[in-house]
Write a protein that holds these residues in place. Structure first.
Motif, mmCIF file in Angstrom:
data_model
loop_
_atom_site.group_PDB
_atom_site.id
_atom_site.type_symbol
_atom_site.label_atom_id
_atom_site.label_comp_id
_atom_site.label_asym_id
_atom_site.label_seq_id
_atom_site.Cartn_x
_atom_site.Cartn_y
_atom_site.Cartn_z
ATOM 1 N N ALA A 270 2.101 15.098 -1.547
ATOM 2 C CA ALA A 270 1.008 15.096 -2.521
ATOM 3 C C ALA A 270 0.325 16.460 -2.583
ATOM 4 N N ASP B 42 2.534 1.990 -3.357
ATOM 5 C CA ASP B 42 1.601 2.625 -4.289
ATOM 6 C C ASP B 42 1.359 4.080 -3.891
ATOM 7 N N PHE B 43 1.210 4.314 -2.607
ATOM 8 C CA PHE B 43 0.951 5.656 -2.074
ATOM 9 C C PHE B 43 2.095 6.615 -2.425
ATOM 10 N N ILE B 44 3.327 6.194 -2.235
ATOM 11 C CA ILE B 44 4.475 7.067 -2.507
ATOM 12 C C ILE B 44 4.669 7.302 -4.004
ATOM 13 N N GLN B 45 4.167 6.403 -4.826
ATOM 14 C CA GLN B 45 4.293 6.573 -6.276
ATOM 15 C C GLN B 45 3.418 7.723 -6.784
ATOM 16 N N ARG B 46 2.355 8.032 -6.082
ATOM 17 C CA ARG B 46 1.411 9.060 -6.543
ATOM 18 C C ARG B 46 2.059 10.440 -6.710
ATOM 19 N N GLY C 134 10.471 5.272 -0.118
ATOM 20 C CA GLY C 134 9.914 3.953 -0.395
ATOM 21 C C GLY C 134 10.857 2.831 -0.007
ATOM 22 N N VAL D 190 2.882 8.468 6.661
ATOM 23 C CA VAL D 190 1.682 8.900 5.943
ATOM 24 C C VAL D 190 1.665 10.422 5.833
ATOM 25 N N VAL E 113 4.057 11.701 3.066
ATOM 26 C CA VAL E 113 3.540 11.521 1.707
ATOM 27 C C VAL E 113 2.343 12.434 1.453
ATOM 28 N N ASP E 114 1.490 12.601 2.449
ATOM 29 C CA ASP E 114 0.346 13.489 2.306
ATOM 30 C C ASP E 114 0.812 14.917 2.018
ATOM 31 N N ILE F 7 0.841 -1.197 0.000
ATOM 32 C CA ILE F 7 0.000 0.000 0.000
ATOM 33 C C ILE F 7 0.879 1.250 0.000
ATOM 34 N N PHE F 8 1.901 1.257 0.851
ATOM 35 C CA PHE F 8 2.766 2.428 0.918
ATOM 36 C C PHE F 8 3.527 2.631 -0.389
#
Length: 167
Positions: A150, A9-13, A113, A143, A146-147, A6-7
């Motif tokens: 983003a 994918d999250f960091i790829q955004r 990552g 989190v 990354v938030d 999950i992380f």
């Protein structure tokens, strides 16, 4: 899916978003839309710095910035993170090379990552800052990093759209 997947994918955004920005010239990168203190260049530089500094604090490893400092040529101001910059300081962050900004943000996000991939899931529950209520765990801090990235890349995308349409 586990927490690592999950992380990842999250960091790829934010990486995908920064790589999808329109190509901007030096003037567009450093324009302050509507007189706002944050240019696209400042927002992307800040995105990398906030990931980098916090990751270094968490991992105990050297900042990715060490590989990029000379290429940015921002002096001591470049070593900061940007929190609390005055309008004058933000305007001093001038970067004419969009690829350099993209490379730095991507390198920082990839390092984040890799760090997460090195952790056991139990590490995510470790309290790393008890100055908050509730105390902040490693997972919550990750989190948050990354938030924040983003959000700043989103701001850069908005500002990039504004400067492209007015140029």
């Amino acid at each position: 899916m586990n927490a690592h997947e999950i992380f990842a994918d999250f960091i790829q955004r934010p990486i995908d978003a920064v790589e999808s920005l329109p190509n901007l010239n030096a003037q567009q990168l450093n324009t302050h839309p509507a007189g706002h203190p944050n240019s696209v260049a400042w927002l992307l530089w800040h995105t990398g710095r906030e990931i980098d500094v916090q990751l270094s604090d968490l991992s105990g490893k050297q900042q990715v910035w060490e590989e990029f400092r000379e290429r940015f040529g921002l002096g001591e101001l470049g070593d900061s993170v940007g929190y609390g910059h005055t309008s004058e300081q933000a305007e001093q962050i001038k970067i004419n090379d969009q690829k350099l900004l993209v490379d730095y943000v991507s390198a920082c996000a990839h390092a984040l990552g890799e760090y997460v991939a090195s952790l056991a899931e139990v590490d995510l529950d470790e309290v790393i800052d008890s100055n908050w209520e509730p105390p902040v765990t490693r997972g919550i801090r990750l989190v948050s990093i990354v938030d924040d990235a983003a959000q700043h890349v989103g701001q850069a995308a908005y500002a990039a759209g504004a400067v492209v349409t007015t140029s």
